[in-house]
Scaffold this active site. Structure first.
Site, PDB file in Angstrom:
ATOM      1  N   SER A 153      -3.383   1.928   7.612  1.00 10.29           N
ATOM      2  CA  SER A 153      -2.632   0.768   7.135  1.00 10.29           C
ATOM      3  C   SER A 153      -3.184   0.283   5.801  1.00 10.29           C
ATOM      4  O   SER A 153      -4.268   0.693   5.373  1.00 10.29           O
ATOM      5  CB  SER A 153      -2.723  -0.370   8.155  1.00 10.29           C
ATOM      6  OG  SER A 153      -4.024  -0.918   8.105  1.00 10.29           O
ATOM      7  N   LYS A 154      -2.441  -0.606   5.184  1.00 13.27           N
ATOM      8  CA  LYS A 154      -2.870  -1.194   3.922  1.00 13.27           C
ATOM      9  C   LYS A 154      -4.237  -1.874   4.089  1.00 13.27           C
ATOM     10  O   LYS A 154      -5.070  -1.828   3.199  1.00 13.27           O
ATOM     11  CB  LYS A 154      -1.817  -2.202   3.459  1.00 13.27           C
ATOM     12  CG  LYS A 154      -2.198  -2.912   2.198  1.00 13.27           C
ATOM     13  CD  LYS A 154      -1.072  -3.748   1.660  1.00 13.27           C
ATOM     14  CE  LYS A 154      -1.566  -5.059   1.072  1.00 13.27           C
ATOM     15  NZ  LYS A 154      -2.828  -5.012   0.366  1.00 13.27           N
ATOM     16  N   ARG A 155      -4.440  -2.463   5.248  1.00 11.08           N
ATOM     17  CA  ARG A 155      -5.716  -3.136   5.493  1.00 11.08           C
ATOM     18  C   ARG A 155      -6.906  -2.176   5.416  1.00 11.08           C
ATOM     19  O   ARG A 155      -7.971  -2.524   4.938  1.00 11.08           O
ATOM     20  CB  ARG A 155      -5.706  -3.860   6.848  1.00 11.08           C
ATOM     21  CG  ARG A 155      -5.593  -5.373   6.676  1.00 11.08           C
ATOM     22  CD  ARG A 155      -5.315  -6.067   7.974  1.00 11.08           C
ATOM     23  NE  ARG A 155      -4.009  -5.677   8.480  1.00 11.08           N
ATOM     24  CZ  ARG A 155      -3.779  -5.241   9.716  1.00 11.08           C
ATOM     25  NH1 ARG A 155      -4.762  -5.117  10.570  1.00 11.08           N
ATOM     26  NH2 ARG A 155      -2.551  -4.916  10.089  1.00 11.08           N
TER      27      ARG A 155
END
Ligand code: GLU
Length: 516
Positions: free
Chosen positions: A266-268
């Site tokens: 994910s972007k995280r």
């Protein structure tokens, strides 16, 4: 039987920037199409208007262009015989198919309001269950199967909002022959009565993509694994519309996984571990949040694409470096893994490093010119901005960097005289007795008729010998004197490149500071 022309589509929803997993889906579609001389289509699936994000569509188009995986048909790429390719513009086309399914008894009108649906979901949740609109529940709900004909007519006449839902039968086995996963069997009992047409008249993804794939003569639907659970409902829709023999072959691609641990990338993870998950920079139009892209981080599109190709696929050999043409030639679904592909940010850099090393130094020199000029505020006519100087600088720096933009930092001393001198090396190696040697060397170098590595080398050696010094005693200090640093590019090459005048000036300056 004549073989059908291969036609595949990349069908993103413009709900934000394209994740690198999305780019990989586009890439595999592209490779498959090119390998078979087929068509690669871009269709924008924007029927979920609530999730529409301005700018996302342009971003998708620009990202595909940057990667060099351009569709030959579709939105932003000259359109083609099946325009429009933006699903919202096709809205009027879909209702008839939903109505056709109602007429044939495979779909029904449902009047349940969003509030009623919410309440049903919440109630199920409080019993630790998930609500499913299906054969077990539908007869207790507000739909044309449970209500009398008169009640349905009355609601329709009153203009009550309704959706059209697929009527999924019970007790059937639905078989999918996935090109990557092989035969997958689903029991229809776990499939819910999916909404096909929403109350605003927009089709859902389930109906829209099927109608469009059929009308656009798509032969293979290559998409993310997250769509596998919906595939049995899709088979039923094809079947009930009478299109099963034209149904595209399905290929569900494995997930991209976090570099550490399990779970979807994910972007995280990118924010946490310092790598981009998007191809290009993205500014969120709602929150103003900025996300960085591979392009702006200095990745070559060739390296990015090569890296992406290997996230879930391998050629079956040890070869890792593939141009796009080579990928097209070698690509096949048989070599796509079923298991998720762990993303390795270091490997991504490794690919870039490889492409950088195989780029002509003259090209690298031209690429870094304006960056170098601005960083060091160099006048246009300065020899350090000449093609020859920049080419040689790039040649020296090439083995030491992974990105072009690192050249100006790693090799700052090629563009600017040092201000400081590596103190550890000076403390360890400097002796006052060395001063006459370096002064002698400075004079000898300044007197050289031809300032070339062989002569420079010879001069250093003979001057050292005349002072009874071994290379180990003086070479690293000479490097520090010239560049300020204890390590770096090839010393002789650096001295030659900097040139006679600059070397003399740097030696004067260094000797006035070191050991004082
Ligand atoms: N619009 C869907 C998505 O963005 C496309 C899935 C498909 O390729 O069928 O994931």
């Amino acid at each position: 039987m004549t073989q059908k022309r291969i036609r595949v589509r990349f069908a993103p929803s413009p709900t934000g920037p394209l994740h690198m997993g999305g780019v990989r889906t586009a890439l595999y579609n592209y490779l498959f199409a090119k390998k078979h001389g087929g068509d690669f289509i871009l269709r924008i699936e924007d029927t979920d208007q609530g999730r529409f994000v301005p700018g996302a569509e342009d971003y998708i188009i620009e990202a595909l262009k940057w990667c060099g995986i351009e569709p030959n048909e579709g939105l932003g790429f000259g359109d083609g015989p099946y325009a429009p390719y933006r699903q919202s513009e096709r809205k009027p086309m879909f209702r008839q198919y939903a109505e056709q399914l109602v007429s044939s008894g495979h779909a029904y009108y449902a009047f349940d309001t969003p509030e009623e649906m919410d309440a049903l979901r919440k109630q199920a949740e409080s019993n630790k269950q998930t609500f499913s609109y299906d054969a077990r529940t539908r007869m207790q709900l507000q739909n044309s199967l449970a209500l009398s004909e008169a009640e349905v007519k009355q609601r329709m006449d009153n203009g009550m909002a309704y959706v059209i839902r697929l009527k999924v039968p019970q007790g059937e086995s639905i078989i999918i022959n996935d090109l990557i996963r092989g035969e997958v069997v689903f029991q229809s009992d776990i499939v819910d009565d999916k909404v096909l047409l929403k109350s605003d008249g927009m089709p859902t993804y389930h109906l829209a993509h099927i109608v469009d794939d059929y009308l656009m003569k798509i032969t293979h639907a290559v998409r993310g694994e997250e769509w596998l659970p919906s595939a049995p409902a899709h088979v039923l829709i094809y079947r009930y519309l009478g299109w099963e023999s034209d149904m595209p072959q399905l290929a569900h691609l494995p997930l991209l996984l976090k570099p550490d641990g399990n779970g979807k990338l994910s972007k995280r993870d990118g924010d946490r571990l310092g790598f981009p998950v998007f191809p290009l920079d993205w500014n969120d139009p709602f929150t103003g949040e900025k996300s960085s892209g591979y392009r702006e981080r200095g990745y070559y599109p060739e390296a990015f694409v090569n890296m992406l190709a290997f996230l879930g696929w391998n050629p079956g050999t040890e070869q890792e470096i593939f141009s796009l043409e080579e990928l097209c030639a070698h690509f096949s679904f048989e070599h796509i893994h079923k298991a998720g592909a762990k993303f390795d940010p270091e490997k991504a850099k490794w690919f870039n490093e490889h492409y950088l090393r195989t780029t002509e130094s003259s090209e690298l020199g031209a690429h870094i010119k304006s960056d170098v000029q601005q960083t060091f505020n160099i006048a246009e006519d300065n020899r350090r901005l000449s093609a020859d100087y920049l080419t040689k600088a790039a040649e020296l720096l090439k083995p030491r960097v992974q990105f072009e933009h690192e050249m100006k930092t790693t090799g700052a001393y090629l563009f600017q005289a040092p201000d400081t001198y590596d103190e550890t090396v000076v403390a360890k190696k400097w002796k006052p007795e060395l001063r006459p040697f370096f002064e002698g060397l400075q004079a000898a170098l300044a007197a050289l008729p031809a300032f070339e590595t062989a002569h420079i080398d010879e001069t250093i050696k003979s001057t050292a010998a005349s002072f009874n010094l071994k290379p180990g005693e003086i070479m690293q200090l000479l490097r520090v004197i010239v560049s300020g640093q204890g390590g770096g590019v090839d010393l002789l090459g650096m001295i030659e490149l900097l040139g006679q005048t600059e070397i003399s000036e740097r030696m004067t300056r260094a000797l006035s500071r070191i050991g004082q």
